[in-house]
Design a protein around this motif. Structure first.
Motif, PDB file in Angstrom:
ATOM      1  N   GLU A   1      -2.891  16.981  -3.637  1.00  0.00           N
ATOM      2  CA  GLU A   1      -3.906  16.515  -2.684  1.00  0.00           C
ATOM      3  C   GLU A   1      -3.493  15.185  -2.063  1.00  0.00           C
ATOM      4  O   GLU A   1      -3.617  14.968  -0.859  1.00  0.00           O
ATOM      5  N   LYS A   2      -2.995  14.315  -2.913  1.00  0.00           N
ATOM      6  CA  LYS A   2      -2.588  12.989  -2.415  1.00  0.00           C
ATOM      7  C   LYS A   2      -1.425  13.094  -1.427  1.00  0.00           C
ATOM      8  O   LYS A   2      -1.384  12.387  -0.411  1.00  0.00           O
ATOM      9  N   ILE A   3      -0.476  13.970  -1.752  1.00  0.00           N
ATOM     10  CA  ILE A   3       0.661  14.138  -0.844  1.00  0.00           C
ATOM     11  C   ILE A   3       0.154  14.640   0.509  1.00  0.00           C
ATOM     12  O   ILE A   3       0.556  14.145   1.562  1.00  0.00           O
ATOM     13  N   ASN A   4      -0.749  15.614   0.463  1.00  0.00           N
ATOM     14  CA  ASN A   4      -1.251  16.184   1.716  1.00  0.00           C
ATOM     15  C   ASN A   4      -2.086  15.190   2.508  1.00  0.00           C
ATOM     16  O   ASN A   4      -2.081  15.198   3.729  1.00  0.00           O
ATOM     17  N   GLU A   5      -2.789  14.313   1.776  1.00  0.00           N
ATOM     18  CA  GLU A   5      -3.530  13.257   2.458  1.00  0.00           C
ATOM     19  C   GLU A   5      -2.576  12.354   3.217  1.00  0.00           C
ATOM     20  O   GLU A   5      -2.839  11.946   4.347  1.00  0.00           O
ATOM     21  N   LEU A   6      -1.474  12.045   2.551  1.00  0.00           N
ATOM     22  CA  LEU A   6      -0.500  11.114   3.115  1.00  0.00           C
ATOM     23  C   LEU A   6       0.197  11.741   4.316  1.00  0.00           C
ATOM     24  O   LEU A   6       0.320  11.126   5.369  1.00  0.00           O
TER      25      LEU A   6
ATOM     26  N   ASN B   1       9.092  11.777  -4.415  1.00  0.00           N
ATOM     27  CA  ASN B   1       9.281  10.419  -3.913  1.00  0.00           C
ATOM     28  C   ASN B   1      10.301  10.404  -2.770  1.00  0.00           C
ATOM     29  O   ASN B   1      10.085   9.786  -1.725  1.00  0.00           O
ATOM     30  N   GLN B   2      11.387  11.123  -2.973  1.00  0.00           N
ATOM     31  CA  GLN B   2      12.421  11.167  -1.939  1.00  0.00           C
ATOM     32  C   GLN B   2      11.899  11.833  -0.670  1.00  0.00           C
ATOM     33  O   GLN B   2      12.181  11.375   0.435  1.00  0.00           O
ATOM     34  N   ALA B   3      11.127  12.906  -0.857  1.00  0.00           N
ATOM     35  CA  ALA B   3      10.583  13.596   0.315  1.00  0.00           C
ATOM     36  C   ALA B   3       9.621  12.692   1.070  1.00  0.00           C
ATOM     37  O   ALA B   3       9.609  12.675   2.308  1.00  0.00           O
ATOM     38  N   LEU B   4       8.838  11.917   0.334  1.00  0.00           N
ATOM     39  CA  LEU B   4       7.899  11.013   0.989  1.00  0.00           C
ATOM     40  C   LEU B   4       8.647   9.913   1.734  1.00  0.00           C
ATOM     41  O   LEU B   4       8.302   9.558   2.861  1.00  0.00           O
ATOM     42  N   LEU B   5       9.685   9.371   1.096  1.00  0.00           N
ATOM     43  CA  LEU B   5      10.488   8.337   1.756  1.00  0.00           C
ATOM     44  C   LEU B   5      11.107   8.886   3.039  1.00  0.00           C
ATOM     45  O   LEU B   5      11.105   8.234   4.073  1.00  0.00           O
TER      46      LEU B   5
ATOM     47  N   ASP C   1       0.814  -1.215   0.000  1.00  0.00           N
ATOM     48  CA  ASP C   1       0.000   0.000   0.000  1.00  0.00           C
ATOM     49  C   ASP C   1       0.845   1.263   0.000  1.00  0.00           C
ATOM     50  O   ASP C   1       0.560   2.208  -0.722  1.00  0.00           O
ATOM     51  N   SER C   2       1.889   1.226   0.817  1.00  0.00           N
ATOM     52  CA  SER C   2       2.695   2.445   0.908  1.00  0.00           C
ATOM     53  C   SER C   2       3.463   2.682  -0.385  1.00  0.00           C
ATOM     54  O   SER C   2       3.714   3.820  -0.768  1.00  0.00           O
ATOM     55  N   ILE C   3       3.847   1.593  -1.057  1.00  0.00           N
ATOM     56  CA  ILE C   3       4.481   1.775  -2.368  1.00  0.00           C
ATOM     57  C   ILE C   3       3.450   2.334  -3.330  1.00  0.00           C
ATOM     58  O   ILE C   3       3.696   3.275  -4.068  1.00  0.00           O
TER      59      ILE C   3
END
Lengths: 566, 287
Positions: B113-118, B213-217, B91-93
């Protein structure tokens, strides 16, 4: 020392942990006596850990580079007395000497250049009169009749005037003077070819530069009675935070690595593409066909989204979907792993007609494996019949359909199997027989009997086929596999473990390698090569204390695990 | 903070002892030659178990790459085929993949929006990344407006004034980026100067997607970059350093030796068995 090294070896892991916690309190000098004695057993101090980098020319039998550990009884001026543990040195010479005369000593082993930075500290227990004390390093040939720094091939920081002396040149003003109670540190940065000193944990700046290709020993010298020094070669914590210096150097190296231009690796691919290519090549080379396909599919999806068109032509390096060869090998591997040896032989002969001819030992293994598979199925037959289950025990049922690549989805296994001598096998009866469904409860005994007869016929044929081969391997294998007949349930025979499905794996691996070799392909992936080359190259640039001393490729590799294996 | 030198050096030693990865004498030309054409031999004396250990390490590198770069399907397949059992959080991937795809396809609003949801903090804490995304969104609006001669540029202008203009003064680079982007409205899209054309290039979306992607990781406490990238850098860097140090017998180029025929055309038995020369020697072949 031997004992110390042995202890060191066994405690490396614990040491690493300890080091982590230890370095969190930098500069601490407080060490309980118990931990001091512990360190003598296992020199787990940060300074001491440098020893674990070995040097090819100097490594002992155990692979360790000996580190300076004590003052050498054999390498000292007669005017000095060294304590039993080799850590303390006292001046016991005449009180009246000529101006230039003094007494020096060196450590038992040289500083290992491969450590990148070497560091040790000396406590001035007593300065003696005038405080004429030199702390530094020298080559093995430098005279011990004077203070280090006053001789060629020796360098030191002197306590009486605070000057630095480089290989018999006049002293230069360098730092403060030092006296009883002070702790003087001496460090050599082999990567940068410079040396520095510390006083009571405070860095005094670089004293010497351009130290190139030096093989040097820690060295101290003194001139007056009652002068008394005690050394710390890393058995105890240092006053100066050498860890910070090392990690700063390392950070510098890592920054350099991060900024490395990778264009020397491939003429056309950029870094991103190169990584994808490495992954794709790895997957298809090692036969992870499904993964390779999924990877190519996802890359395609990525490219499609990016370009906004479905007409995306993937670069050649990603064309796994067209790689029939990998799929062929995958098919063959799957056939063996499913126990369908005839299919594997047939596929191999279709795709790679020479491989089995050129590798008779692999062909032999396959043929024997077929016998084992028949035995295996006879045991299934027993089980199925007793439980009155009507279960198909075909070998054909497993055939992997490959319809999207132009191959016949279902190899016609009723066709006579052609072996290398062109003969036809009785084993074909087997195929025909076991495709019959429904092993009825009333005639299973008869069926079983027939089954065994087929197996025996195959066994005879097998023996006949290799009758000319009198090698020990062949005869022994025959003895092993035929011995299973003597048992009502072959699984309980001494060779019963051959029946396990895991035993198919080595057969599959062997055939896969043979095919790869026959294709002129290397048996290793580009990624593996990249890694091994990196290890060799980093070794090359660590030998003389170069930048490689600060990095570890193997650790890097293992760090990849941490992110998903917790 | 890890104490880098001490612990890793201990490990480095352990590794050598465990696997006997012992480099032989460097200055032996034949050996060094073998390194370049075939690192399997020569300088490496390896125990049988090294092969196993290395395989599993390399599998780990591959696995990490697939997870970190966001290839969930391949990661799942690989877990099966290579028989490794990570606790794969598909899921996280998948979340990261969806964000990447949204950015790649130019649907920046959706991506934000998706980033902010996460994790709303990701963009709050990285104003440069947020600005890069907004500018990407502006570029898409401009692309739409300039696609037809009578396209309406009002939405683009409105977006620029409400979302980007207030942020621009905080950072000189933002301001320049915004100005350059607005220039797209003025010049005809089919004949742009290179710096402007670059703004319309999909590579920019890819670059921003990678940054996201890097920021999310990072926000998930993961490595921001797969080890594979590091390995590639290490290899280049070490090679360059060894060249600078003028190590003896180092060839100009050490080949990675991808197999030359990595396409299906030569898989027919006759041509493949005849194919010469050895890829280990020729190294990078045609694709």
């Amino acid at each position: 020392m031997e004992k110390l090294k042995a202890a060191h070896k066994t405690k490396l892991a614990a040491q690493a942990d300890e080091l982590l916690s230890r370095s969190s309190k930098p500069g601490s000098l407080s060490t309980s006596s118990s931990s001091v004695s512990l360190h003598k057993m296992a020199p787990s101090h940060r300074g001491m850990t440098y020893e674990i980098i070995e040097r090819q020319l100097e490594v002992g039998d155990d692979g360790l580079t000996p580190l300076p550990s004590k003052w050498a009884e054999t390498d000292k001026n007669a005017g000095l007395e060294i304590s039993a543990d080799g850590q303390d040195v006292k001046f016991v010479g005449p009180s009246k000497t000529l101006d230039h005369e003094a007494a020096s000593t060196r450590s038992d082993n040289p500083m290992p250049a491969q450590c990148g930075i070497y560091y040790y500290e000396v406590s001035i227990i007593s300065k003696g009169k005038e405080g004429m004390i030199g702390v530094g390093f020298s080559g093995a040939s430098a005279s011990l009749e004077k203070l280090p720094g006053w001789e060629p091939d020796s360098w030191a920081y002197h306590g009486d005037d605070g000057k630095s002396f480089c290989a018999a040149t006049p002293g230069k003003p360098y730092g403060p003077t030092f006296t009883s109670g002070d702790v003087i540190g001496c460090g050599v940065n082999f990567m940068k070819g410079c040396a520095f000193f510390t006083k009571n944990g405070v860095f005094q700046g670089n004293a010497f530069r351009d130290l190139r290709d030096v093989r040097i020993y820690p060295s101290v010298g003194m001139k007056r009675p009652h002068a008394h020094l005690s050394v710390n070669f890393g058995q105890r914590p240092f006053m100066f935070d050498i860890d910070r210096m090392v990690s700063r150097e390392k950070q510098g190296i890592l920054d350099e690595i991060n900024a490395a231009n990778v264009s020397n690796l491939h003429p056309t691919l950029n870094k991103d593409e190169l990584c994808k290519a490495l992954v794709a090549q790895y997957l298809s080379h090692d036969g992870y066909v499904e993964t390779a396909r999924a990877f190519a599919h996802e890359i395609r999806a990525e490219a499609t989204a990016l370009r906004g068109t479905h007409d995306v032509k993937l670069e050649g390096y990603l064309s796994v979907e067209e790689d029939h060869d990998a799929m062929n090998r995958q098919q063959i591997r799957t056939a063996i792993l499913d126990g369908d040896i005839d299919k594997a032989i047939k596929l191999t002969n279709t795709f790679y007609p020479h491989v089995l001819q050129e590798n008779p030992q692999i062909y032999f293994k396959l043929r024997c494996r077929k016998f084992i598979e028949m035995m295996r199925q006879s045991t299934d037959f027993l089980d199925n019949s007793t439980s009155k289950q009507t279960k198909s025990i075909t070998t054909n049922g497993h055939s992997t359909a490959v319809s999207d690549d132009g191959f016949e989805p279902d190899m016609d296994l009723d066709e006579p199997i052609t072996t290398k001598d062109g003969g036809q096998h009785n084993g074909d009866d087997w195929d025909r027989m076991d495709t019959e469904e429904a092993v009825g409860g009333d005639n299973w005994g008869l069926k079983y009997q027939t089954l065994l007869e087929v197996i025996i016929r195959y066994g005879q044929e097998l023996k006949h086929e290799f009758k000319d081969d009198r090698s020990k391997h062949v005869t022994e294998t025959f003895t092993d596999i035929f011995s299973m007949f003597s048992y009502p349930d072959p699984r309980k025979s001494p060779q019963g473990k051959l029946l396990e499905s895991e035993q198919r794996v080595p057969v599959a691996e062997g055939l896969n390698s043979a095919i790869l070799v026959s294709l002129g392909k290397s048996s290793s992936t580009a990624l593996e090569r990249l890694y091994k080359q990196t290890v060799v190259l980093v070794d090359m640039i660590s030998e003389d204390g170069g930048p490689g001393s600060f990095i570890n490729v193997r650790n890097l590799l293992q760090s990849s695990r941490k992110s998903w294996q917790r | 903070m890890m104490s880098p030198n001490s612990s890793w050096e201990s490990l480095r030693y352990t590794v050598r002892k465990t696997y006997e990865l012992v480099p032989l004498n460097v200055s032996t030309p034949s050996l060094c030659h073998e390194v370049t054409v075939s690192p399997r031999f020569g300088r490496f004396r390896t125990k049988a178990d090294l092969g196993m250990a290395l395989t599993s390490d390399l599998n780990a590198v591959i696995m990490e790459y697939l997870i970190s770069e966001g290839y969930p399907e391949a990661a799942q397949r690989f877990a099966l085929e290579a028989n490794i059992e990570p606790e794969l959080d598909v899921d996280s991937i998948q979340e990261r993949v969806e964000i990447r795809e949204a950015i790649a396809s130019g649907d920046i609003q959706n991506a934000i929006e998706k980033i902010n949801e996460l994790n709303p903090q990701v963009l709050d804490q990285d104003s440069a990344l947020h600005f890069a995304l907004l500018r990407l969104q502006l570029i898409e609006l401009i692309r739409k407006a300039t696609a037809t001669p009578d396209g309406d540029i009002t939405p683009a202008l409105t977006f620029a004034t409400t979302h980007l203009a207030p942020r621009a003064p905080t950072n000189q680079e933002f301001l320049e980026d915004l100005e350059r982007t607005m220039a797209l409205l003025i010049f005809p899209p089919d004949n742009l100067a290179p710096p402007l054309a670059a703004l319309l290039d999909p590579a920019l979306r890819q670059e921003v997607a990678q940054r996201v992607n890097q920021a999310l990781l990072l926000s998930q406490g993961e490595r921001t970059k797969a080890t594979l990238y590091d390995l590639v850098n290490y290899r280049s860097w070490a090679n360059q350093k060894a060249m600078e140090a003028k190590k003896e017998h180092l060839p100009e180029r050490i080949e990675l030796g991808f197999d030359p025929a990595h396409n299906g055309h030569e898989s027919s038995p006759s041509s493949s068995s005849l194919r010469q020369p050895d890829p280990m020697v020729t190294g990078w072949g045609p694709y």
